[in-house]
Write a protein that holds these residues in place. Sequence first.
Motif, PDB file in Angstrom:
ATOM      1  N   GLU A  53       0.833  -1.205   0.000  1.00 44.40           N
ATOM      2  CA  GLU A  53       0.000   0.000   0.000  1.00 44.40           C
ATOM      3  C   GLU A  53       0.866   1.253   0.000  1.00 44.40           C
ATOM      4  O   GLU A  53       0.557   2.234  -0.681  1.00 44.40           O
ATOM      5  N   TRP A  54       1.956   1.245   0.771  1.00 44.44           N
ATOM      6  CA  TRP A  54       2.818   2.431   0.843  1.00 44.44           C
ATOM      7  C   TRP A  54       3.415   2.791  -0.508  1.00 44.44           C
ATOM      8  O   TRP A  54       3.644   3.963  -0.807  1.00 44.44           O
ATOM      9  N   GLN A  55       3.673   1.773  -1.341  1.00 44.28           N
ATOM     10  CA  GLN A  55       4.268   2.096  -2.638  1.00 44.28           C
ATOM     11  C   GLN A  55       3.282   2.826  -3.551  1.00 44.28           C
ATOM     12  O   GLN A  55       3.668   3.386  -4.578  1.00 44.28           O
ATOM     13  N   LYS A  56       2.011   2.879  -3.167  1.00 45.05           N
ATOM     14  CA  LYS A  56       1.010   3.609  -3.943  1.00 45.05           C
ATOM     15  C   LYS A  56       0.917   5.077  -3.542  1.00 45.05           C
ATOM     16  O   LYS A  56       0.180   5.851  -4.177  1.00 45.05           O
ATOM     17  N   ALA A  57       1.638   5.482  -2.480  1.00 48.46           N
ATOM     18  CA  ALA A  57       1.499   6.844  -1.950  1.00 48.46           C
ATOM     19  C   ALA A  57       2.000   7.877  -2.956  1.00 48.46           C
ATOM     20  O   ALA A  57       2.937   7.638  -3.719  1.00 48.46           O
ATOM     21  N   GLY A  58       1.390   9.045  -2.910  1.00 54.89           N
ATOM     22  CA  GLY A  58       1.792  10.142  -3.775  1.00 54.89           C
ATOM     23  C   GLY A  58       1.061  10.132  -5.103  1.00 54.89           C
ATOM     24  O   GLY A  58       0.129   9.347  -5.347  1.00 54.89           O
ATOM     25  N   VAL A  59       1.480  11.028  -5.983  1.00 55.92           N
ATOM     26  CA  VAL A  59       0.875  11.147  -7.314  1.00 55.92           C
ATOM     27  C   VAL A  59       1.042   9.835  -8.067  1.00 55.92           C
ATOM     28  O   VAL A  59       2.170   9.345  -8.234  1.00 55.92           O
ATOM     29  N   ARG A  60      -0.057   9.249  -8.499  1.00 51.34           N
ATOM     30  CA  ARG A  60       0.030   8.004  -9.262  1.00 51.34           C
ATOM     31  C   ARG A  60       0.626   8.286 -10.634  1.00 51.34           C
ATOM     32  O   ARG A  60       0.127   9.113 -11.389  1.00 51.34           O
ATOM     33  N   GLY A  61       1.732   7.608 -10.902  1.00 47.80           N
ATOM     34  CA  GLY A  61       2.475   7.892 -12.126  1.00 47.80           C
ATOM     35  C   GLY A  61       3.575   8.907 -11.943  1.00 47.80           C
ATOM     36  O   GLY A  61       4.368   9.132 -12.851  1.00 47.80           O
ATOM     37  N   ASN A 262      -9.478   9.838   8.157  1.00 50.14           N
ATOM     38  CA  ASN A 262      -9.132   9.430   6.787  1.00 50.14           C
ATOM     39  C   ASN A 262      -7.638   9.198   6.599  1.00 50.14           C
ATOM     40  O   ASN A 262      -7.200   8.888   5.486  1.00 50.14           O
ATOM     41  N   VAL A 263      -6.863   9.355   7.658  1.00 54.53           N
ATOM     42  CA  VAL A 263      -5.401   9.345   7.540  1.00 54.53           C
ATOM     43  C   VAL A 263      -4.870   7.910   7.625  1.00 54.53           C
ATOM     44  O   VAL A 263      -4.885   7.284   8.690  1.00 54.53           O
ATOM     45  N   GLU A 264      -4.397   7.393   6.490  1.00 51.73           N
ATOM     46  CA  GLU A 264      -3.883   6.024   6.430  1.00 51.73           C
ATOM     47  C   GLU A 264      -2.981   5.880   5.215  1.00 51.73           C
ATOM     48  O   GLU A 264      -3.191   6.520   4.175  1.00 51.73           O
ATOM     49  N   TYR A 265      -1.951   5.053   5.335  1.00 55.80           N
ATOM     50  CA  TYR A 265      -1.036   4.731   4.238  1.00 55.80           C
ATOM     51  C   TYR A 265      -0.319   5.956   3.679  1.00 55.80           C
ATOM     52  O   TYR A 265       0.036   6.007   2.496  1.00 55.80           O
ATOM     53  N   ASN A 266      -0.104   6.958   4.512  1.00 53.59           N
ATOM     54  CA  ASN A 266       0.762   8.067   4.127  1.00 53.59           C
ATOM     55  C   ASN A 266       2.217   7.676   4.347  1.00 53.59           C
ATOM     56  O   ASN A 266       2.540   6.920   5.274  1.00 53.59           O
ATOM     57  N   VAL A 267       3.115   8.204   3.523  1.00 49.02           N
ATOM     58  CA  VAL A 267       4.548   7.920   3.620  1.00 49.02           C
ATOM     59  C   VAL A 267       5.301   9.229   3.831  1.00 49.02           C
ATOM     60  O   VAL A 267       5.194  10.154   3.013  1.00 49.02           O
ATOM     61  N   VAL A 268       6.032   9.300   4.937  1.00 44.72           N
ATOM     62  CA  VAL A 268       6.890  10.446   5.247  1.00 44.72           C
ATOM     63  C   VAL A 268       8.321   9.921   5.158  1.00 44.72           C
ATOM     64  O   VAL A 268       8.789   9.212   6.054  1.00 44.72           O
ATOM     65  N   GLY A 285      -4.058   4.892  11.341  1.00 45.58           N
ATOM     66  CA  GLY A 285      -2.844   4.105  11.483  1.00 45.58           C
ATOM     67  C   GLY A 285      -2.303   3.649  10.152  1.00 45.58           C
ATOM     68  O   GLY A 285      -2.723   4.108   9.079  1.00 45.58           O
ATOM     69  N   ASN A 286      -1.317   2.748  10.202  1.00 49.76           N
ATOM     70  CA  ASN A 286      -0.681   2.214   8.995  1.00 49.76           C
ATOM     71  C   ASN A 286       0.013   3.288   8.168  1.00 49.76           C
ATOM     72  O   ASN A 286       0.145   3.171   6.953  1.00 49.76           O
TER      73      ASN A 286
END
Length: 645
Positions: A53-61, A262-268, A285-286
Amino acid sequence: MKLYLYKQKKAFIYCLVCLLCFGFKVTAQLKVGDPGVRFNTSKYDSRYPQMKEWQKAGVRGGIPFLKDVKVVKTLTNGANSDAINSAINDASKQSGLVAVLLKNGTYTINKRIVMKSNVSLIGESRGNVKCIIKMNNGDAFSFYKVRKSGIYTLTIEGSWGKPKYNWNYSLDANDELKNNDNISVKFNRSEDCWLDKVTILNSARDPVRVPSNHITLRDLKVDGAHKKAGGAQGYFFIQGAYNLITGCKVTHIRHISLQGGNVEYNVVYDNDFRQEVSFHSGDKGNNLIENNRITLPFDMPNSKADTPNAAYNNSKEPNYYAIMGPWSIQHDNSENPNFVFKNNCLEQNHNNAKPWSNPNLLYKGPKEIKPSNPATNFPALSASLTPKGGTLYPIILSKSTGGSNACNSEVTVSVSEDAYLQQSSRYNTSELRVEGNRRVSYLQFKIPSNAAAITSAKLQLTVSTDNGNGRIDVLKGKSNSWTEDNLSTTNKPLQGSTIGTLTTTYTKGKTYSWTLSNLKPGETVSVLVKQASGNDVSFWSKEGTKPPKLELKLSCNSVASKSILSLNAEEVTSAIKVYPNPTQDYITVSNINVGQELVIYDFSGNVVFKKVASNSDETLDTFGLKSGKYIITIQGKESIQFIKK
């Protein structure tokens, strides 16, 4: 003492050569958040399914490269919000990814800037395009229900000057602008939008607020907020899911907060914060906090220093820690744990404590609301639960393609710093200009250290807006103590030997190559591009349409006899980092080996610090060093120059 007696070490040679013998051709290195980045699936750990899931974070593409965005409108110095909104509206009527270019100058933001889908704002240069906010409410830059829209390379600054207070002291006076609730940038119910290379200074309320998903905030410099009292003031505020925050520097606000249902699967990932990271209340979480440098300065609350205009009161003042959970019984705990891994935390306000900084341990939390000891609210898991691949975010930043020539490799190195001096004036724009002794361009490249030798090197520059002719020389600089933001006549690299020359007619849009000599693996090299004769020319800089690049061919070496099958082409991306540079109180050396000796020299050759590394990331105290230039040497690796402010 001559600095260059400290020779660059040939590290990771056998790894690279093994790759070469398989016929890999290494192309340009990508950045986190770029199109085309991949993830190393061999490093997935089935115990942590969140990794996918984390690898999906940010602008897709990924954030679109500037070369893929067409500028269809241009504005000049003095334009206001009406002119910017009109240009954005006109641009939105065209097809594809388009942009409005703001030329160097000052722009008055007196009304909300309404961003549109597929339309971006691009500043000609980060430091010279200043958008000055002169409105008291609402959002200065608003992304509302839009997609594929972003802002590149400019500065957004509040017109109210620097805040009186650096930090929140739980004083009414921390609300410095009573009738001003302006938010500098807000992403509201938007997706696949971004900020890239944007500076945000002296905000009123929040510098950034993100109740959205799949937003990338990359390479931001955020400093200061006037409102740091109660009621969600002064936040770098993440309120959505699958957002990516990377390469950012944030300080002097109230919180970096991941907060809400709504905060989940964010990557810092890979940021430099002089501010705490908070899971403030009720996130799902997550979320992942990995590979960051988080420093709480001495003067942050609970520093045993007096608060401005008030006696220090430990019972009433906030008590900040590098990573925090809910600190009030009015807050809700995270629904699921969050993950903290491979960060370098330094709490100067807590006697230089270094919690959550063991690179071999994974931390999860928060475990409770308002803990009696916040330093234990994200406990470490047993060593057996450390991710098997050494990371929870196994991003690959180099693209490998098939190559037919064994024992041969081509590497394209992107320019890391570039600007030009026109006599005594610095220009950090989308162009690099050369004209006799009047205009000289300066470029800096970080050459990979994992090579036996460089057999050929070519500097490629593309003519931008001004044709020319004559002889242009490339000279090797004698120092690297400059950046594109501070280049001046006092710190510019003095010219050394001529390492390349070309005499021709330079035509707009065409790319020209200089064959260079005297480059070494592992060195950071500054080059001067200087016109010896003919008419002046302009080339694109790294902020322009076709950035400069250095194409290298690397040779093999017989040392590559070790286990080829144990290597993965996608994993050879490690490089030593020294940060922050310039520094004030500490400097961190990362990607080193336990047992290597670290030595700091002054410019007279005296040893001022020595330590044997006990971790792969070591933080060295530079507080007692005098201001000036130093060299840190890493045994068996390389020598790197840094500046103590």
